[in-house]
Design an enzyme around this catalytic site. Sequence first.
Site, PDB file in Angstrom:
ATOM      1  N   ARG A 162     -11.507  11.698  25.252  1.00  0.00           N
ATOM      2  CA  ARG A 162     -11.072  11.099  26.532  1.00  0.00           C
ATOM      3  C   ARG A 162     -10.080   9.967  26.302  1.00  0.00           C
ATOM      4  O   ARG A 162     -10.095   8.946  26.992  1.00  0.00           O
ATOM      5  CB  ARG A 162     -12.249  10.545  27.354  1.00  0.00           C
ATOM      6  CG  ARG A 162     -13.290  11.527  27.745  1.00  0.00           C
ATOM      7  CD  ARG A 162     -12.767  12.627  28.669  1.00  0.00           C
ATOM      8  NE  ARG A 162     -13.816  13.573  28.893  1.00  0.00           N
ATOM      9  CZ  ARG A 162     -14.101  14.569  28.037  1.00  0.00           C
ATOM     10  NH1 ARG A 162     -13.373  14.756  26.953  1.00  0.00           N
ATOM     11  NH2 ARG A 162     -15.083  15.384  28.286  1.00  0.00           N
ATOM     12  N   SER A 236     -17.834  12.001  35.213  1.00  0.00           N
ATOM     13  CA  SER A 236     -18.651  11.196  34.289  1.00  0.00           C
ATOM     14  C   SER A 236     -18.229   9.730  34.369  1.00  0.00           C
ATOM     15  O   SER A 236     -17.056   9.417  34.179  1.00  0.00           O
ATOM     16  CB  SER A 236     -18.448  11.676  32.854  1.00  0.00           C
ATOM     17  OG  SER A 236     -18.777  13.032  32.768  1.00  0.00           O
ATOM     18  N   GLU A 331     -15.910   5.381  31.446  1.00  0.00           N
ATOM     19  CA  GLU A 331     -14.760   6.287  31.379  1.00  0.00           C
ATOM     20  C   GLU A 331     -13.854   6.033  32.591  1.00  0.00           C
ATOM     21  O   GLU A 331     -12.635   6.137  32.510  1.00  0.00           O
ATOM     22  CB  GLU A 331     -15.243   7.758  31.389  1.00  0.00           C
ATOM     23  CG  GLU A 331     -14.093   8.739  31.314  1.00  0.00           C
ATOM     24  CD  GLU A 331     -14.525  10.203  31.340  1.00  0.00           C
ATOM     25  OE1 GLU A 331     -15.639  10.523  30.866  1.00  0.00           O
ATOM     26  OE2 GLU A 331     -13.739  11.020  31.844  1.00  0.00           O
TER      27      GLU A 331
HETATM   28  C1  LIG Z   1     -16.309  15.848  40.119  1.00  0.00           C
HETATM   29  C2  LIG Z   1     -15.505  15.446  38.917  1.00  0.00           C
HETATM   30  C3  LIG Z   1     -15.661  16.111  37.717  1.00  0.00           C
HETATM   31  C4  LIG Z   1     -14.932  15.751  36.588  1.00  0.00           C
HETATM   32  N1  LIG Z   1     -15.121  16.444  35.428  1.00  0.00           N
HETATM   33  C5  LIG Z   1     -14.419  16.121  34.329  1.00  0.00           C
HETATM   34  C6  LIG Z   1     -14.593  16.855  33.107  1.00  0.00           C
HETATM   35  O1  LIG Z   1     -15.373  17.800  33.027  1.00  0.00           O
HETATM   36  N2  LIG Z   1     -13.864  16.469  32.021  1.00  0.00           N
HETATM   37  C7  LIG Z   1     -12.954  15.440  32.073  1.00  0.00           C
HETATM   38  O2  LIG Z   1     -12.322  15.146  31.052  1.00  0.00           O
HETATM   39  N3  LIG Z   1     -12.775  14.737  33.228  1.00  0.00           N
HETATM   40  C8  LIG Z   1     -13.464  15.049  34.337  1.00  0.00           C
HETATM   41  N4  LIG Z   1     -13.279  14.337  35.498  1.00  0.00           N
HETATM   42  C9  LIG Z   1     -12.371  13.189  35.507  1.00  0.00           C
HETATM   43  C10 LIG Z   1     -10.934  13.476  36.022  1.00  0.00           C
HETATM   44  O3  LIG Z   1     -10.904  14.638  36.797  1.00  0.00           O
HETATM   45  C11 LIG Z   1      -9.933  13.591  34.868  1.00  0.00           C
HETATM   46  O4  LIG Z   1      -9.876  12.384  34.149  1.00  0.00           O
HETATM   47  C12 LIG Z   1      -8.509  13.946  35.367  1.00  0.00           C
HETATM   48  O5  LIG Z   1      -7.633  14.161  34.277  1.00  0.00           O
HETATM   49  C13 LIG Z   1      -7.892  12.864  36.228  1.00  0.00           C
HETATM   50  O6  LIG Z   1      -6.748  13.409  36.819  1.00  0.00           O
HETATM   51  P1  LIG Z   1      -6.064  12.688  38.059  1.00  0.00           P
HETATM   52  O7  LIG Z   1      -4.797  13.376  38.361  1.00  0.00           O
HETATM   53  O8  LIG Z   1      -7.024  12.556  39.162  1.00  0.00           O
HETATM   54  O9  LIG Z   1      -5.777  11.248  37.407  1.00  0.00           O
HETATM   55  P2  LIG Z   1      -5.915   9.819  38.079  1.00  0.00           P
HETATM   56  O10 LIG Z   1      -7.349   9.485  38.284  1.00  0.00           O
HETATM   57  O11 LIG Z   1      -5.015   9.725  39.250  1.00  0.00           O
HETATM   58  O12 LIG Z   1      -5.345   8.922  36.887  1.00  0.00           O
HETATM   59  C14 LIG Z   1      -6.058   8.806  35.684  1.00  0.00           C
HETATM   60  C15 LIG Z   1      -5.231   7.940  34.711  1.00  0.00           C
HETATM   61  O13 LIG Z   1      -4.038   8.613  34.362  1.00  0.00           O
HETATM   62  C16 LIG Z   1      -2.892   7.831  34.724  1.00  0.00           C
HETATM   63  N5  LIG Z   1      -1.876   8.774  35.172  1.00  0.00           N
HETATM   64  C17 LIG Z   1      -1.975   9.673  36.189  1.00  0.00           C
HETATM   65  N6  LIG Z   1      -0.852  10.403  36.239  1.00  0.00           N
HETATM   66  C18 LIG Z   1      -0.036   9.953  35.263  1.00  0.00           C
HETATM   67  C19 LIG Z   1       1.277  10.288  34.809  1.00  0.00           C
HETATM   68  N7  LIG Z   1       1.985  11.260  35.390  1.00  0.00           N
HETATM   69  N8  LIG Z   1       1.813   9.598  33.776  1.00  0.00           N
HETATM   70  C20 LIG Z   1       1.121   8.602  33.168  1.00  0.00           C
HETATM   71  N9  LIG Z   1      -0.114   8.227  33.556  1.00  0.00           N
HETATM   72  C21 LIG Z   1      -0.683   8.904  34.578  1.00  0.00           C
HETATM   73  C22 LIG Z   1      -3.382   6.881  35.805  1.00  0.00           C
HETATM   74  O14 LIG Z   1      -2.573   5.716  35.884  1.00  0.00           O
HETATM   75  C23 LIG Z   1      -4.782   6.601  35.300  1.00  0.00           C
HETATM   76  O15 LIG Z   1      -4.735   5.651  34.265  1.00  0.00           O
HETATM   77  C24 LIG Z   1     -13.983  14.685  36.654  1.00  0.00           C
HETATM   78  C25 LIG Z   1     -13.811  14.015  37.877  1.00  0.00           C
HETATM   79  C26 LIG Z   1     -14.548  14.394  38.995  1.00  0.00           C
HETATM   80  C27 LIG Z   1     -14.313  13.676  40.298  1.00  0.00           C
END
Ligand SMILES: Cc1cc2nc3c(=O)[nH]c(=O)nc-3n(C[C@H](O)[C@H](O)[C@H](O)COP(=O)(O)OP(=O)(O)OC[C@H]3O[C@@H](n4cnc5c(N)ncnc54)[C@H](O)[C@@H]3O)c2cc1C
Length: 335
Positions: A162, A236, A331
């Site tokens: 992660r 998580s 996380e």
């Molecule tokens: C129900 C649920 C289940 C999940 N299951 C998992 C799982 O099984 N495994 C897992 O690893 N994660 C899981 N996650 C966590 C999450 O989905 C991941 O971390 C995902 O990659 C976040 O994507 P996002 O677009 O929502 O990022 P955001 O939450 O919008 O951003 C996350 C981070 O990335 C940065 N960021 C976003 N876009 C960019 C970009 N283009 N350039 C640079 N930085 C950027 C943001 O500034 C922030 O620091 C889960 C979340 C939920 C709600």
Amino acid sequence: MTIEKDLSLFHRHTFGMDVRAAYWAEYQSEQELTDLLQRFSDRSVLPIGSGSNMLFTKDFDGVLLHSSMCRAKALHETQDEVWIEAESGLIMDELIAQLADMDLRGMENLSHIPGTVGASVVQNVGAYGVEAKDVVKTVYALNRETMKVDELRAEDCWFGYRNSRFKSEWKDRYIVTRVIFCLFKEGHLCLDHGGLQSVFAGVDVDTLKANDVREAVIRIRRNKLPEVGEYGSAGSFFTNPVIMSSEFAKLQTLYPSVPHYDTSAGVKVPAAWLIEQSGCKGMQVGAARVWDKQPLVLVNTGGATSADVMLLAEQVQNRVKEQFGIDLTREVLYI
Ligand SMILES: Cc1cc2nc3c(=O)[nH]c(=O)nc-3n(C[C@H](O)[C@H](O)[C@H](O)COP(=O)(O)OP(=O)(O)OC[C@H]3O[C@@H](n4cnc5c(N)ncnc54)[C@H](O)[C@@H]3O)c2cc1C
């Protein structure tokens, strides 16, 4: 490009906090991203995808930069591989669904994880024995210092559990705009994870397709995790702690059945197990609650404040620390 002022973030992230952003700006190209960064050079900016790994603790006084670059295309193909270039704003699960339909293998275990392609490399998302780093070849990102798009090799992104260089040394330097993934035409289905092993027990892996694994992953996840839109959460809340072998040996003496996985950095102990054993399952502060089916997840059952969630997280961390002497690391990103 679109720019919105004083916007409610209620539907723009998955925890469902009732907060606002001073600006929400969307870009459809690398040039528009450059223009936005120049225009808002005097304000703090934060890239946001689906906001599924964030907890907004208060109103955000800066600019949330959201990618609306959502295309994907095949770049090149060999006998065994297909290289796909996907833009940062594309929903990761939409990409995986399309790839699985073509039986292109490598990402199916990451099915149903919310979020965008851009964030998937920042986070090095992982599930069921596969991480984004296993399929990432190249990342293109706008360098905020030079305002040029850099081509970054996967090995230079320091992917870890992660984690990536985008969360440490490159934190405020890069905004990811495109990613090249390498998919496989045959083999490469990963069924190592316990959950998948039981679903496919006795099945010849050579008869399976990417979509079979994708569907199994989605079924398992639906049974365990809150659906986005039904309950607020960020998945998580804590990472699984990795402890030294000597520390683990002491833990195992006291709790012989403790689940664990050996890693190069030490022994990984599932945080969900520690939380459950500490009696935190079902614990609640206001409308924030430890999810019964997966205690690693904290949910907003409706109307929770960020203070509720933060206090609940602290209580869980304290209980685990008291019982096991282990520190749980968050996380989820607090904004
Ligand atoms: C129900 C649920 C289940 C999940 N299951 C998992 C799982 O099984 N495994 C897992 O690893 N994660 C899981 N996650 C966590 C999450 O989905 C991941 O971390 C995902 O990659 C976040 O994507 P996002 O677009 O929502 O990022 P955001 O939450 O919008 O951003 C996350 C981070 O990335 C940065 N960021 C976003 N876009 C960019 C970009 N283009 N350039 C640079 N930085 C950027 C943001 O500034 C922030 O620091 C889960 C979340 C939920 C709600």
